[in-house]
Design a protein around this motif. Structure first.
Motif, PDB file in Angstrom:
ATOM      1  N   LEU A   1       0.944  -1.169  -0.157  1.00  0.00           N
ATOM      2  CA  LEU A   1      -0.166   0.153   0.001  1.00  0.00           C
ATOM      3  C   LEU A   1       1.088   1.186  -0.511  1.00  0.00           C
ATOM      4  N   PHE A   2       1.640   1.963   0.896  1.00  0.00           N
ATOM      5  CA  PHE A   2       3.013   2.384   0.769  1.00  0.00           C
ATOM      6  C   PHE A   2       3.344   2.882  -0.514  1.00  0.00           C
ATOM      7  N   ARG A   3       3.647   1.062  -1.254  1.00  0.00           N
ATOM      8  CA  ARG A   3       4.635   1.488  -3.153  1.00  0.00           C
ATOM      9  C   ARG A   3       3.186   2.362  -3.438  1.00  0.00           C
ATOM     10  N   ALA A   4       1.630   1.631  -3.311  1.00  0.00           N
ATOM     11  CA  ALA A   4       1.444   1.975  -3.926  1.00  0.00           C
ATOM     12  C   ALA A   4       0.493   2.943  -4.036  1.00  0.00           C
ATOM     13  N   ALA A   5       0.484   3.975  -3.142  1.00  0.00           N
ATOM     14  CA  ALA A   5       0.061   5.169  -2.553  1.00  0.00           C
ATOM     15  C   ALA A   5      -0.095   6.653  -3.592  1.00  0.00           C
ATOM     16  N   GLU A   6       0.591   6.300  -4.823  1.00  0.00           N
ATOM     17  CA  GLU A   6       0.990   7.157  -6.396  1.00  0.00           C
ATOM     18  C   GLU A   6      -0.764   6.648  -7.365  1.00  0.00           C
ATOM     19  N   ASN A   7      -0.667   5.609  -6.851  1.00  0.00           N
ATOM     20  CA  ASN A   7      -1.954   4.726  -8.240  1.00  0.00           C
ATOM     21  C   ASN A   7      -2.995   4.849  -7.354  1.00  0.00           C
ATOM     22  N   LYS A   8      -3.240   6.064  -8.250  1.00  0.00           N
ATOM     23  CA  LYS A   8      -5.378   6.643  -7.635  1.00  0.00           C
ATOM     24  C   LYS A   8      -5.644   6.411  -9.089  1.00  0.00           C
ATOM     25  N   GLU A   9      -6.581   5.489  -8.848  1.00  0.00           N
ATOM     26  CA  GLU A   9      -7.924   5.055  -9.847  1.00  0.00           C
ATOM     27  C   GLU A   9      -8.807   5.439  -9.350  1.00  0.00           C
ATOM     28  N   THR A  10      -9.907   6.435 -10.136  1.00  0.00           N
ATOM     29  CA  THR A  10     -11.134   6.475  -9.184  1.00  0.00           C
ATOM     30  C   THR A  10     -12.449   6.184 -10.348  1.00  0.00           C
ATOM     31  N   ALA A  11     -12.337   4.850 -10.813  1.00  0.00           N
ATOM     32  CA  ALA A  11     -13.512   4.440 -11.530  1.00  0.00           C
ATOM     33  C   ALA A  11     -13.134   3.520 -10.321  1.00  0.00           C
ATOM     34  N   VAL A  12     -12.610   2.987  -9.906  1.00  0.00           N
ATOM     35  CA  VAL A  12     -13.103   2.012  -8.277  1.00  0.00           C
ATOM     36  C   VAL A  12     -14.481   2.649  -7.249  1.00  0.00           C
ATOM     37  N   ASN A  13     -15.089   1.932  -6.864  1.00  0.00           N
ATOM     38  CA  ASN A  13     -16.248   1.864  -6.027  1.00  0.00           C
ATOM     39  C   ASN A  13     -16.355   1.330  -4.825  1.00  0.00           C
ATOM     40  N   ILE A  14     -14.925   2.221  -4.492  1.00  0.00           N
ATOM     41  CA  ILE A  14     -14.676   0.817  -2.777  1.00  0.00           C
ATOM     42  C   ILE A  14     -15.908   0.830  -2.019  1.00  0.00           C
ATOM     43  N   ASN A  15     -16.872   2.486  -2.036  1.00  0.00           N
ATOM     44  CA  ASN A  15     -17.656   2.594  -0.876  1.00  0.00           C
ATOM     45  C   ASN A  15     -18.485   1.091  -0.992  1.00  0.00           C
ATOM     46  N   GLN A  16     -18.688   0.613  -2.744  1.00  0.00           N
ATOM     47  CA  GLN A  16     -19.532  -0.302  -1.869  1.00  0.00           C
ATOM     48  C   GLN A  16     -19.156  -1.566  -1.980  1.00  0.00           C
ATOM     49  N   SER A  17     -17.570  -1.561  -2.565  1.00  0.00           N
ATOM     50  CA  SER A  17     -17.131  -3.129  -2.052  1.00  0.00           C
ATOM     51  C   SER A  17     -16.429  -3.094  -0.723  1.00  0.00           C
ATOM     52  N   MET A  18     -16.522  -2.465   0.283  1.00  0.00           N
ATOM     53  CA  MET A  18     -16.356  -1.900   1.230  1.00  0.00           C
ATOM     54  C   MET A  18     -17.505  -2.519   2.315  1.00  0.00           C
ATOM     55  N   MET A  19     -18.617  -2.508   1.848  1.00  0.00           N
ATOM     56  CA  MET A  19     -19.535  -2.686   2.316  1.00  0.00           C
ATOM     57  C   MET A  19     -20.288  -4.419   2.088  1.00  0.00           C
ATOM     58  N   GLY A  20     -19.627  -4.921   1.479  1.00  0.00           N
ATOM     59  CA  GLY A  20     -19.901  -6.232   0.973  1.00  0.00           C
ATOM     60  C   GLY A  20     -20.669  -6.761  -0.234  1.00  0.00           C
TER      61      GLY A  20
END
Length: 189
Positions: free
Chosen positions: A118-137
């Motif tokens: 995660l530290f090394r991927a910090a610059e890898n911004k991807e706006t297409a992913v809707n993490i809010n939905q995935s975090m809700m299962g």
């Protein structure tokens, strides 16, 4: 004036110490140490989660800072705070930890690798992913991230590979690993 200042400082210190003890239900010693460690990690996860939920602006620095905290609090730093039988009325740890020590250690060691990724991927911004939905299962990344609980898929925890992935996906893997451990080894309130 000096006496008033010293008295004020002592009162403030007493209040802060009392608040910490109350916050951890009166825990002391190694149990309090691990509760403090978990609280630091929780704060780090919340900071990154707010980014991917769109509550705060994207900040690679915030992600790196959180990842560093998670990394330094995982692995041996975590497992040393769980000496066998270190249960008390204040502990949230299940005795199952010591029955499944190797699995618990594997999860903690894996968190070091994921946090490094995660530290090394910090610059890898991807706006297409809707993490809010995935975090809700709702499926999405949670189902495909290689969680330890029930997954037959191989886990990707090589920091070099993770460094190439979108930071949101690596963060989801970190969060899933936390959840895997908590679901199995933590007594819920």
């Amino acid at each position: 004036m000096k006496k008033v200042l010293i008295s004020t400082c002592l009162v403030a210190l007493t209040v802060m110490t009392t608040q910490q003890v109350i916050a951890h239900g009166g825990a002391t010693g190694v149990v309090k140490e691990r509760m403090d460690l978990m609280e630091d990690m929780k704060d780090s996860v919340k900071a990154v989660s707010a980014i991917f939920k769109g509550e705060t602006d994207y900040s690679a620095d915030t992600i790196r800072k959180a990842a560093e905290t998670i990394k330094t609090h995982s692995g041996d730093a975590m497992t040393k705070l769980f000496p066998e039988g270190s249960l008390s009325g204040h502990s949230e740890a299940k005795p199952l930890i010591w029955d499944e020590w190797q699995r618990f250690k594997l999860l903690s060691d894996r968190q070091v690798k994921l946090a490094d990724g995660l530290f090394r991927a910090a610059e890898n911004k991807e706006t297409a992913v809707n993490i809010n939905q995935s975090m809700m299962g709702s499926g999405g990344m949670m189902a495909s991230s290689g969680s330890m609980m029930g997954s037959t898929k191989p886990m990707t925890d090589d920091p070099d590979t993770l460094a190439q992935m979108p930071s949101s996906r690596v963060f989801q893997m970190v969060a899933d690993n936390c959840s895997s451990c908590h679901e199995r080894y933590r007594i819920e309130d």
